[in-house]
Design a protein around this motif. Structure first.
Motif, PDB file in Angstrom:
ATOM      1  N   THR A  88      -5.556  40.222 -33.185  1.00 33.75           N
ATOM      2  CA  THR A  88      -4.551  40.094 -34.350  1.00 33.75           C
ATOM      3  C   THR A  88      -4.332  38.635 -34.425  1.00 33.75           C
ATOM      4  N   TYR A  98      -1.259  37.775 -42.521  1.00 33.19           N
ATOM      5  CA  TYR A  98      -0.484  38.985 -42.212  1.00 33.19           C
ATOM      6  C   TYR A  98       1.106  38.790 -42.263  1.00 33.19           C
ATOM      7  N   GLY A 112       1.493  40.085 -37.324  1.00 30.39           N
ATOM      8  CA  GLY A 112       1.112  41.626 -37.374  1.00 30.39           C
ATOM      9  C   GLY A 112       1.823  42.273 -38.186  1.00 30.39           C
ATOM     10  N   TRP A 380      -6.847  44.688 -41.846  1.00 31.05           N
ATOM     11  CA  TRP A 380      -5.801  45.086 -41.301  1.00 31.05           C
ATOM     12  C   TRP A 380      -5.885  46.345 -40.315  1.00 31.05           C
ATOM     13  N   PRO A 383      -4.559  45.254 -36.783  1.00 25.41           N
ATOM     14  CA  PRO A 383      -3.052  45.314 -36.520  1.00 25.41           C
ATOM     15  C   PRO A 383      -2.578  46.746 -36.701  1.00 25.41           C
TER      16      PRO A 383
END
Length: 488
Positions: A88, A98, A112, A380, A383
């Protein structure tokens, strides 16, 4: 014999008279389970004998046994979590944007989805969760050792105790975190609005949380702390409800040992004072009603109730309604396919009622979802997996190793369907540590599956030992998350 055979026996949901739930040798007497993994399997005759005396295990010099025990499973969980965190971070460094749900730029872990911040909050209240966990686990171990060959305590009172322990544990975690026990500020203003106005304002989100806050306001429950405590007390019902469903498909020994795993699971800090905990409780009630209601001799009213609860859970979170796949799988196992029709009709009833009131659930879902490709939703995935690993804790490793052994596979199918729906609809772009709370309890169900699998269908005398080490590690992770949790 496979897991489906174990679950599909006609008497599933009740323990046969030849196998009383004494649980003396397989129960809660091992603080470490190093030899539980690959040290060998007893013969089918020994498995049929149930809790027979096992030969001593020599695991100290066996690296395979250590890697399969609780210490090894915890090490594997740390490794997997670290790898996911590293990937991540690399994605974020390469330009992928993110941000944790609800966090301003530059605050928390910006790469994250977990709303955590450094340094941790270290105060006197931080000691409350570990003290509560130590006392509860010590009491469980003491009662298990004193029980000897006597019958285990009734399952009903254990469910009640699990709720009390969950509620107390969650409240302690809330007091130890920066977030406290206050409900989200954005929900509190709706207490004085009219329900029709709430339905009109809910465009890209389900209106369930706002309607619940309005209902609590009509009962005189107002203010951040009061509403947050109400959310917590309602959400803590998820533990006994999941235990009830697991007992129906996996029998009492497995459900009995699963309760401490659920009580001290690391997802608890994200459930405190939030509406997602209520979603998890409603969804768990729907699955429990469907699974228990599919037992032989149950009336169709159970299936209707399961459907109504599934529809209500969909008004709190769009993916939660897909846990109905677990109910449908249970109907398949129990060979009662017509119950699917009743449950499906019940699930549509709340959605249709709100449609008459002016809210369209399909239109809200269309507004809430993100395009799978244009919005880089696949980025995504890592994460999200990181959040799942952190929230489920080390017990997730044992659950992954025993998937093929559990008769509770319908729960896994339902959770996978809900997660896949969220991913495909673009609903998993951040914040899954809260929005996927209804899924987390079902993912760890296989952790208490029998190893080895019972030799005969209907053999309820064996179940996985209570992994004290994994439960304690999960409690420590929850305490650490509470200390790192950001307000919001």
């Amino acid at each position: 014999m496979n897991a489906a055979d174990t679950a599909s026996r006609p008497e599933s949901g009740a323990d046969p008279p030849h196998a009383p739930d004494t649980d003396t040798s397989v129960a809660d007497t091992s603080a470490g389970e190093a030899g539980d993994a690959d040290a060998g399997s007893p013969s089918s005759a020994a498995a049929r004998a149930g809790p027979a005396e096992e030969p001593p295990r020599r695991t100290g010099a066996n690296p395979r046994a250590w890697l399969g025990g609780q210490a090894g499973e915890t090490a594997w969980w740390v490794l997997v979590t670290a790898v996911l965190a590293g990937v991540t971070a690399l994605l974020a460094a390469s330009g992928v944007t993110y941000s944790a749900s609800g966090l301003a730029a530059g605050r928390g872990i910006a790469w994250g989805t977990l709303p955590l911040a450094w340094p941790p909050r270290l105060e006197g209240s931080t000691l409350l969760p570990p003290m509560a966990a130590a006392v509860a686990l010590g009491a469980v171990a003491l009662v298990a050792r004193r029980r000897g060959g006597r019958p285990a305590p009734p399952f009903g009172p254990l469910l009640g105790l699990s709720y009390v322990a969950s509620a107390g544990w969650w409240l302690a975690l809330g007091m130890a975190s920066r977030r406290g026990l206050g409900a989200p500020a954005g929900l509190l203003a709706v207490a004085d609005q009219h329900p029709s106005d709430l339905l009109d304002a809910a465009s890209g989100r389900p209106p369930g949380p706002e309607l619940l806050v309005w209902g609590l306001g009509q009962l005189g429950i107002r203010g951040a702390t009061a509403v947050g405590v109400a959310f917590t007390l309602i959400g803590a019902l998820v533990v006994p409800l999941v235990g009830l469903a697991v007992r129906s498909l996996c029998h009492t020994p497995a459900a009995r040992r699963l309760l401490p795993v659920l009580v001290f699971a690391p997802w608890a800090p994200f459930a405190v004072a939030g509406p997602d905990a209520v979603t998890a409780a409603v969804a768990a009630a729907a699955v429990a009603a469907g699974v228990v209601g599919s037992e032989p001799g149950r009336r169709a009213w159970w299936a209707l109730g399961a459907g109504l609860l599934l529809g209500v859970s969909g008004l709190f979170a769009y993916p939660a309604i897909w846990l109905g796949v677990a109910v449908a799988a249970a109907y398949f196992v129990r060979r009662r396919p017509m119950l699917n029709v009743i449950t499906g009709a019940g699930a549509l009833a709340p959605l249709f009622a709100l449609r008459l009131a002016g809210y369209s659930w399909p239109e809200g879902l269309a507004r809430a979802g993100a395009d799978l490709f244009d919005h880089a939703a696949p980025t995504w995935l890592v994460p999200d997996l990181l959040a799942v690993s952190v929230c489920c804790g080390p017990a997730l490793v044992r659950a992954a190793r025993r998937i093929s052994m559990t008769p509770g596979w319908p729960f896994l199918v339902g959770s996978a369907a809900a997660a896949l729906f969220a991913l495909l609809m673009g609903l998993a772009a951040g914040g899954v540590q809260a929005s996927w709370l209804p899924l987390f309890p079902w993912l760890v169900v296989p952790a208490l599956a029998p190893r080895p699998r019972p030799a005969l269908p209907g053999d309820t005398s064996s179940a996985g030992r209570l992994p004290y080490g994994l439960v304690g590690a999960g409690a420590l992770v929850a305490t650490a998350l509470a200390a790192l949790l950001m307000p919001g």
